[in-house]
Each structure stands twice: as structure tokens, then as C-alpha cells.
Write a protein that holds these residues in place. Structure first.
Motif, PDB file in Angstrom:
ATOM      1  N   ALA A   1      -3.822 -14.401 -10.510  1.00 19.40           N
ATOM      2  CA  ALA A   1      -3.825 -14.181  -9.065  1.00 19.40           C
ATOM      3  C   ALA A   1      -2.669 -13.251  -8.718  1.00 19.40           C
ATOM      4  CB  ALA A   1      -3.696 -15.501  -8.319  1.00 19.40           C
ATOM      5  N   LEU A   2      -2.845 -12.504  -7.656  1.00 27.56           N
ATOM      6  CA  LEU A   2      -1.820 -11.579  -7.189  1.00 27.56           C
ATOM      7  C   LEU A   2      -1.321 -12.068  -5.837  1.00 27.56           C
ATOM      8  CD1 LEU A   2      -0.644  -8.964  -8.390  1.00 27.56           C
ATOM      9  CD2 LEU A   2      -2.125  -7.685  -6.834  1.00 27.56           C
ATOM     10  N   ILE A   3      -0.008 -12.266  -5.726  1.00 31.96           N
ATOM     11  CA  ILE A   3       0.559 -12.785  -4.486  1.00 31.96           C
ATOM     12  C   ILE A   3       1.776 -11.957  -4.078  1.00 31.96           C
ATOM     13  CG2 ILE A   3      -0.176 -15.139  -5.030  1.00 31.96           C
ATOM     14  CD1 ILE A   3       2.777 -15.771  -5.666  1.00 31.96           C
ATOM     15  N   ARG A   4       2.087 -12.021  -2.790  1.00 34.30           N
ATOM     16  CA  ARG A   4       3.347 -11.494  -2.283  1.00 34.30           C
ATOM     17  C   ARG A   4       4.269 -12.677  -2.044  1.00 34.30           C
ATOM     18  NH1 ARG A   4       2.320  -8.290   2.999  1.00 34.30           N
ATOM     19  NH2 ARG A   4       4.601  -8.143   2.897  1.00 34.30           N
ATOM     20  N   LEU A   5       5.528 -12.540  -2.502  1.00 37.35           N
ATOM     21  CA  LEU A   5       6.491 -13.630  -2.385  1.00 37.35           C
ATOM     22  C   LEU A   5       7.780 -13.088  -1.780  1.00 37.35           C
ATOM     23  CD1 LEU A   5       7.215 -16.605  -3.067  1.00 37.35           C
ATOM     24  CD2 LEU A   5       8.033 -15.782  -5.287  1.00 37.35           C
ATOM     25  N   ARG A   6       8.290 -13.812  -0.798  1.00 36.28           N
ATOM     26  CA  ARG A   6       9.493 -13.372  -0.130  1.00 36.28           C
ATOM     27  C   ARG A   6      10.673 -13.352  -1.112  1.00 36.28           C
ATOM     28  NH1 ARG A   6       9.809 -13.264   5.309  1.00 36.28           N
ATOM     29  NH2 ARG A   6       8.198 -14.893   5.502  1.00 36.28           N
ATOM     30  N   THR A   7      11.457 -12.289  -1.076  1.00 37.96           N
ATOM     31  CA  THR A   7      12.591 -12.130  -1.983  1.00 37.96           C
ATOM     32  C   THR A   7      13.567 -13.298  -1.831  1.00 37.96           C
ATOM     33  OG1 THR A   7      12.399  -9.725  -1.814  1.00 37.96           O
ATOM     34  CG2 THR A   7      14.478 -10.601  -2.665  1.00 37.96           C
ATOM     35  N   GLY A   8      13.997 -13.849  -2.977  1.00 39.18           N
ATOM     36  CA  GLY A   8      14.953 -14.943  -2.958  1.00 39.18           C
ATOM     37  C   GLY A   8      14.342 -16.313  -2.779  1.00 39.18           C
ATOM     38  N   SER A   9      13.033 -16.422  -2.846  1.00 38.64           N
ATOM     39  CA  SER A   9      12.358 -17.714  -2.688  1.00 38.64           C
ATOM     40  C   SER A   9      11.337 -17.912  -3.801  1.00 38.64           C
ATOM     41  CB  SER A   9      11.656 -17.790  -1.323  1.00 38.64           C
ATOM     42  OG  SER A   9      10.609 -16.840  -1.265  1.00 38.64           O
ATOM     43  N   GLY A  10      10.778 -19.132  -3.875  1.00 37.36           N
ATOM     44  CA  GLY A  10       9.687 -19.414  -4.800  1.00 37.36           C
ATOM     45  C   GLY A  10      10.038 -19.275  -6.266  1.00 37.36           C
ATOM     46  N   TYR A  11      11.186 -19.818  -6.670  1.00 36.82           N
ATOM     47  CA  TYR A  11      11.604 -19.664  -8.067  1.00 36.82           C
ATOM     48  C   TYR A  11      10.647 -20.330  -9.068  1.00 36.82           C
ATOM     49  CZ  TYR A  11      15.876 -17.642  -6.233  1.00 36.82           C
ATOM     50  OH  TYR A  11      16.769 -16.822  -5.585  1.00 36.82           O
ATOM     51  N   PRO A  12      10.016 -21.460  -8.742  1.00 36.74           N
ATOM     52  CA  PRO A  12       9.020 -22.000  -9.686  1.00 36.74           C
ATOM     53  C   PRO A  12       7.860 -21.036  -9.922  1.00 36.74           C
ATOM     54  CG  PRO A  12       9.696 -23.688  -8.132  1.00 36.74           C
ATOM     55  CD  PRO A  12      10.266 -22.402  -7.627  1.00 36.74           C
ATOM     56  N   LEU A  13       7.454 -20.307  -8.886  1.00 33.03           N
ATOM     57  CA  LEU A  13       6.397 -19.310  -9.051  1.00 33.03           C
ATOM     58  C   LEU A  13       6.877 -18.144  -9.911  1.00 33.03           C
ATOM     59  CD1 LEU A  13       4.971 -19.226  -5.404  1.00 33.03           C
ATOM     60  CD2 LEU A  13       3.844 -20.158  -7.427  1.00 33.03           C
TER      61      LEU A  13
ATOM     62  N   LEU B   1      -2.881 -12.161  -2.172  1.00 35.19           N
ATOM     63  CA  LEU B   1      -3.545 -10.869  -2.089  1.00 35.19           C
ATOM     64  C   LEU B   1      -4.943 -10.933  -2.704  1.00 35.19           C
ATOM     65  CD1 LEU B   1      -0.523  -8.569  -3.057  1.00 35.19           C
ATOM     66  CD2 LEU B   1      -1.334  -9.184  -0.762  1.00 35.19           C
ATOM     67  N   GLU B   2      -5.029 -11.525  -3.878  1.00 32.24           N
ATOM     68  CA  GLU B   2      -6.322 -11.679  -4.546  1.00 32.24           C
ATOM     69  C   GLU B   2      -6.198 -12.755  -5.617  1.00 32.24           C
ATOM     70  OE1 GLU B   2      -6.312  -8.267  -7.919  1.00 32.24           O
ATOM     71  OE2 GLU B   2      -6.573  -7.502  -5.873  1.00 32.24           O
ATOM     72  N   PRO B   3      -7.325 -13.384  -5.971  1.00 27.77           N
ATOM     73  CA  PRO B   3      -8.706 -13.127  -5.539  1.00 27.77           C
ATOM     74  C   PRO B   3      -8.980 -13.673  -4.136  1.00 27.77           C
ATOM     75  CG  PRO B   3      -8.650 -14.991  -7.039  1.00 27.77           C
ATOM     76  CD  PRO B   3      -7.255 -14.455  -6.994  1.00 27.77           C
ATOM     77  N   ALA B   4     -10.103 -13.259  -3.578  1.00 20.51           N
ATOM     78  CA  ALA B   4     -10.442 -13.600  -2.202  1.00 20.51           C
ATOM     79  C   ALA B   4     -10.659 -15.097  -2.024  1.00 20.51           C
ATOM     80  CB  ALA B   4     -11.694 -12.829  -1.772  1.00 20.51           C
ATOM     81  N   GLU B   5     -11.265 -15.774  -3.047  1.00 24.17           N
ATOM     82  CA  GLU B   5     -11.539 -17.205  -2.885  1.00 24.17           C
ATOM     83  C   GLU B   5     -10.254 -18.015  -2.841  1.00 24.17           C
ATOM     84  OE1 GLU B   5     -12.289 -16.379  -7.374  1.00 24.17           O
ATOM     85  OE2 GLU B   5     -12.591 -15.371  -5.446  1.00 24.17           O
ATOM     86  N   LEU B   6      -9.233 -17.589  -3.602  1.00 21.57           N
ATOM     87  CA  LEU B   6      -7.950 -18.284  -3.560  1.00 21.57           C
ATOM     88  C   LEU B   6      -7.302 -18.096  -2.191  1.00 21.57           C
ATOM     89  CD1 LEU B   6      -5.639 -19.865  -4.839  1.00 21.57           C
ATOM     90  CD2 LEU B   6      -4.756 -17.696  -5.755  1.00 21.57           C
ATOM     91  N   ARG B   7      -7.350 -16.877  -1.664  1.00 20.65           N
ATOM     92  CA  ARG B   7      -6.786 -16.619  -0.341  1.00 20.65           C
ATOM     93  C   ARG B   7      -7.467 -17.499   0.718  1.00 20.65           C
ATOM     94  NH1 ARG B   7      -4.104 -12.358   2.268  1.00 20.65           N
ATOM     95  NH2 ARG B   7      -4.632 -12.167   4.483  1.00 20.65           N
ATOM     96  N   ALA B   8      -8.817 -17.602   0.625  1.00 21.72           N
ATOM     97  CA  ALA B   8      -9.560 -18.420   1.581  1.00 21.72           C
ATOM     98  C   ALA B   8      -9.183 -19.890   1.464  1.00 21.72           C
ATOM     99  CB  ALA B   8     -11.059 -18.224   1.375  1.00 21.72           C
TER     100      ALA B   8
END
Length: 317
Positions: free
Chosen positions: A247-259, A298-305
Motif C-alpha cells: 500500500a502507498l500512504i502519506r505520513l506526516r513527518t515525525g509521526s507514525g514510527y511503527p509504520l 493513496l492506494e489501493p482504492a479499497e484500502l482508502r475506502a
């Protein structure tokens, strides 16, 4: 008092093992001095039932037999209570000791200790100490959830249960009726795998999300219980550890370290955002929701939904 009870249990065990025919309660009472000293029939009956349960807990196989007159008798056949010699080498004994130490903080500590005592009585080599430390690290599996013990017993006895469960996407818990298969510890969390009767499908429940009491139900299982390997694979899949795509995601800088720790690649986008490629498996949508506005799929679409649906459910309360 402890010595008196131990003597009483030993005398009862000898009576049951030494008889060639079932002995009634009356005969057992007349044969054991401690029972003769009981103040009343009710007191004797309570004492006898407790002793019988204690002997069974220790591993003695006690048979209940009804004669032609309808009288109940008890006996312990020697062939049913004779085990072959147990031979364990040093490595096997160490493995058992290690398993026992794993549970020392849980309610299973007493059972684990009792099991090792039985092994010693059955022939565990005297020169082997199963509690001897074999390394600098000591394994422990902490169990803090109140639901653990009743669910463990329900899995053992194959008894359906019901409980209230709060999904990651829900503000309030909802009822669940489950045929429990097994408990699995995965990545530091306990999960219950079983058959959800209301949904007619297998489900996995994280114990930390079970609220209230676990209630056992009567009746038999309606679904076949899979083998241990299959159950573990099911838990791994629901926990998101079995993946076959990304999956492709956008993550805020300085957050989400487990991801970030799971990411296959990280690319700086600027303006306080990074782009991550992460493994996509079952349960990822629930995990991403926990990061709130710091994550955009960002993608895939089903994950975003799926993520959007969960956020809307939380917003509605």
C-alpha cells in the motif's frame, strides 16, 4: 491441617486402588478414620467430593460405577493409573522448565509447577533441574486481560462463549457469540481465534478489546475446529502479518514510527509529509485509523475506502 488432608487423600487413594470392586460412600467412610470423625453426613459428603476432585486433579483416574441395586460405587483400576516410564534428556527437561517459567506471572503458574512435580514423580532424571537458568534472558508472557482465563478454559472444554467486543472502528462495544478455538500470543498481544456464530465465519478477537465478563454457553460446536497450525496462520493474517501486496500512504513527518519500521521505502515529499510503501495485509485499515489525521491512504482504492468508512463510523460515535 495440610498434613491431615494429605493423609486423608493418601488413604482414599489406597482404598480406591486396592479394591477389586467398586466401593460405596458408606464403605469408604467406614474404612477411613478421618471420614468417621466427620460431624454429619453432609460434612462427610462435602469432604469426600472435594477429596475425589483433588485426586482427579492430581491425575488419578477414578471410575464411577452403578450396581444392579442402583448404588454408586468408586474405584481406581491399576491398569488405568499406570503410566510407562518417562525418559527425558537434559534438553527436553530444560525445554519443559523454560515453558513453565514463561507462565510464572500468569494464573497458569500453579498448573505449570504441578506438571513438573508430576514429571519428577514419573521418572524425570534427578540430575536434571528444569528450573536451572540457561541464558541471560528470561522468557515471560504477561497476561493482564481478565478475559484470558475464562477463554482459556472455554477453549480447553470446547464450550461456546459470549462477550462484548469493541472493534477498532466502533465507539461502543457490541455482543459476540463465539465458538473459541485457541488463544495465541502474537507480537506481544493476545488474540482469540474462533467461529463467530452471528456472522457464520471465522473471526479473531484481540483480548484487550473485550469488555465486561466472558460468559460460557451450553451446547455443542457447530463448526469444525481447525488444527493448531491453521489457527496460528489465521491469527497472523488477522493481525496483519501475512501480506501479499503493498500500500502507498502519506505520513506526516515525525509521526507514525511503527509504520516507518515496516516500510519497504520512504520518500520525502516536502511540506511536512513523507510517502511510504508498506505491506498490505488483513487489519491494516484498522491500524491506519489509529494514526488519525497523520495518515492519508493513496492506494489501493479499497484500502482508502475502508479507512474512510472506519473514520466515519468513529465520527458518528
Amino acid at each position: 491441617m495440610a498434613i491431615a488432608k494429605a493423609e486423608r487423600l493418601m488413604n482414599l487413594a489406597l482404598c480406591l486402588l486396592g479394591t477389586r470392586r467398586p466401593l460405596s460412600k458408606r464403605e469408604l467412610r467406614e474404612s477411613i478414620e478421618a471420614y468417621l470423625e466427620a460431624s454429619s453426613d453432609d460434612s462427610f459428603n462435602r469432604m469426600f467430593e472435594r477429596d475425589k476432585d483433588d485426586l482427579r486433579e492430581l491425575g488419578l483416574v477414578i471410575e464411577t460405577v452403578e450396581n444392579l441395586d442402583g448404588e454408586i460405587g468408586y474405584m481406581a483400576r491399576r491398569d488405568s493409573n499406570r503410566l510407562p516410564p518417562i525418559t527425558l534428556d537434559a534438553e527436553e527437561a530444560a525445554a519443559l522448565g523454560l515453558a513453565a517459567k514463561v507462565w510464572q506471572q500468569a494464573r497458569l503458574a500453579g498448573a505449570a509447577s504441578g506438571a513438573l512435580q508430576k514429571l519428577r514423580a514419573a521418572g524425570l532424571p534427578e540430575g536434571v533441574d528444569p528450573y536451572e537458568p540457561h541464558g541471560a534472558l528470561e522468557p515471560r508472557i504477561p497476561v493482564h486481560e481478565a478475559a484470558f482465563e475464562p477463554l482459556m478454559l472455554a477453549c480447553r472444554d470446547r464450550r461456546p462463549v459470549s462477550f462484548d467486543y469493541r472493534k477498532a472502528s466502533a465507539a461502543r462495544p457490541g455482543p459476540r457469540n463465539v465458538e473459541p478455538w485457541a488463544l495465541e500470543c502474537w507480537r506481544g498481544h493476545w488474540y482469540l481465534a474462533g467461529w463467530d456464530r452471528d456472522r457464520g465465519a471465522e473471526r479473531v478477537f484481540r483480548l484487550s478489546r473485550i469488555t465486561g465478563k466472558v460468559r460460557t454457553r451450553s451446547g455443542k460446536y457447530t463448526a469444525e475446529v481447525p488444527d493448531v497450525v491453521t489457527v496460528r496462520e489465521t491469527v497472523a493474517g488477522w493481525a496483519g502479518d501475512i501480506t501479499d501486496r503493498s500500500a502507498l500512504i502519506r505520513l506526516r513527518t515525525g509521526s507514525g514510527y511503527p509504520l516507518r519500521a515496516k516500510a519497504a521505502s520512504v520518500r520525502e515529499l516536502g511540506d511536512g509529509w513523507d510517502e511510504l510503501e508498506i505491506p498490505y495485509g488483513h487489519g491494516l485499515d484498522a491500524w491506519l485509523v489509529e494514526f488519525g489525521p497523520d495518515v492519508v491512504v493513496l492506494e489501493p482504492a479499497e484500502l482508502r475506502a475502508d479507512v474512510v468508512d472506519r473514520l466515519r463510523a468513529v465520527a458518528k460515535g
